[in-house]
Design an enzyme around this catalytic site. Sequence first.
Site, PDB file in Angstrom:
ATOM      1  CB  VAL A 146      28.154  47.852  79.032  1.00  0.00           C
ATOM      2  CG1 VAL A 146      27.871  48.987  77.747  1.00  0.00           C
ATOM      3  CG2 VAL A 146      29.068  48.644  80.244  1.00  0.00           C
ATOM      4  CG  ASN A 174      18.762  49.737  79.972  1.00  0.00           C
ATOM      5  OD1 ASN A 174      18.459  50.984  79.640  1.00  0.00           O
ATOM      6  ND2 ASN A 174      17.790  49.010  79.962  1.00  0.00           N
ATOM      7  CG  MET A 175      25.849  51.207  80.126  1.00  0.00           C
ATOM      8  SD  MET A 175      27.223  52.612  80.024  1.00  0.00           S
ATOM      9  CE  MET A 175      26.325  53.991  80.168  1.00  0.00           C
ATOM     10  CG  ASP A 205      25.985  39.891  77.912  1.00  0.00           C
ATOM     11  OD1 ASP A 205      26.621  38.942  77.262  1.00  0.00           O
ATOM     12  OD2 ASP A 205      24.876  40.184  77.460  1.00  0.00           O
ATOM     13  NE  ARG A 206      24.517  33.934  75.462  1.00  0.00           N
ATOM     14  CZ  ARG A 206      24.482  33.028  74.047  1.00  0.00           C
ATOM     15  NH1 ARG A 206      25.091  33.903  73.115  1.00  0.00           N
ATOM     16  NH2 ARG A 206      24.344  31.846  73.953  1.00  0.00           N
TER      17      ARG A 206
END
EC number: 2.7.1.33
Length: 257
Positions: free
Chosen positions: A7, A11-12, A110-111
């Site tokens: 997420v 965008n997802m 995310d990272r």
Amino acid sequence: MLLVIDVGNTNMEFGVYRGEELVGSFRLMTDANRTSDELGLWLCQYFQRFGLELGQVEDVVIGSVAPQVMHTLSRAVQKYVGKTPLVLDEVLDPGLPYVECDSDERLGPDRAAADIAAIAKYGAPLVVLDFGTATTLDAVSREGVYLGGCITAGVQVSIDGLFQKTALLPRVELVKPDTVLSTTAVGQIQAGAVLGYIGAIEYLIRHAKEEIGQPDTKVVATGGLSRLVADNTELIDVVDPQLVLDGLRIIYERARR
């Protein structure tokens, strides 16, 4: 099967894995106004497109930097997949060691997922770039320890800001012009935004590699504009569009073991 969901702010991205194989993926805009039923119906439609059954999903893993959509997304997963999602940094620990420092801050999910996947797939030392709404750079030592990174605005954010704050400059397409010097406003904005952005990324990569101090440091890029940048610089070694999704899968599998 495993359903992983990255997420982002814009965008997802949903990815469906059978073992280590990504058998399908799709994207939706990150929209806090969507209902859980809307998200659930999109899930159903895309699973039908892949020829898959939601009932085959064994677990769901989410990495999110957009807390405003998490309640709705989690509810959609519970209602339509029948699973309680495992959320990175809540239920799942990415397992990325950090260099000793005074701060107790943690990387965004995310990272962390991208770094874990890059280490597993390409080895270390590494520079990992993610070209999203923001552009991030992470450095990883030969021992797989996170050394630090930097954040800058994504090129689309920069262009949108320029368009919104100026009365006469047009919104332009993100393409690389042939020359720095142009006689049109569109060409000049593209040169400044795209070529200037590539030059800034090259500067960050060079100095990050100097600070890591390892000449064999590999540079891995992911995210929407990774190919545009990589095609116009010699400093990026690998473009891997599914790096974050792979990272979520790897973190889940290590936790399960």
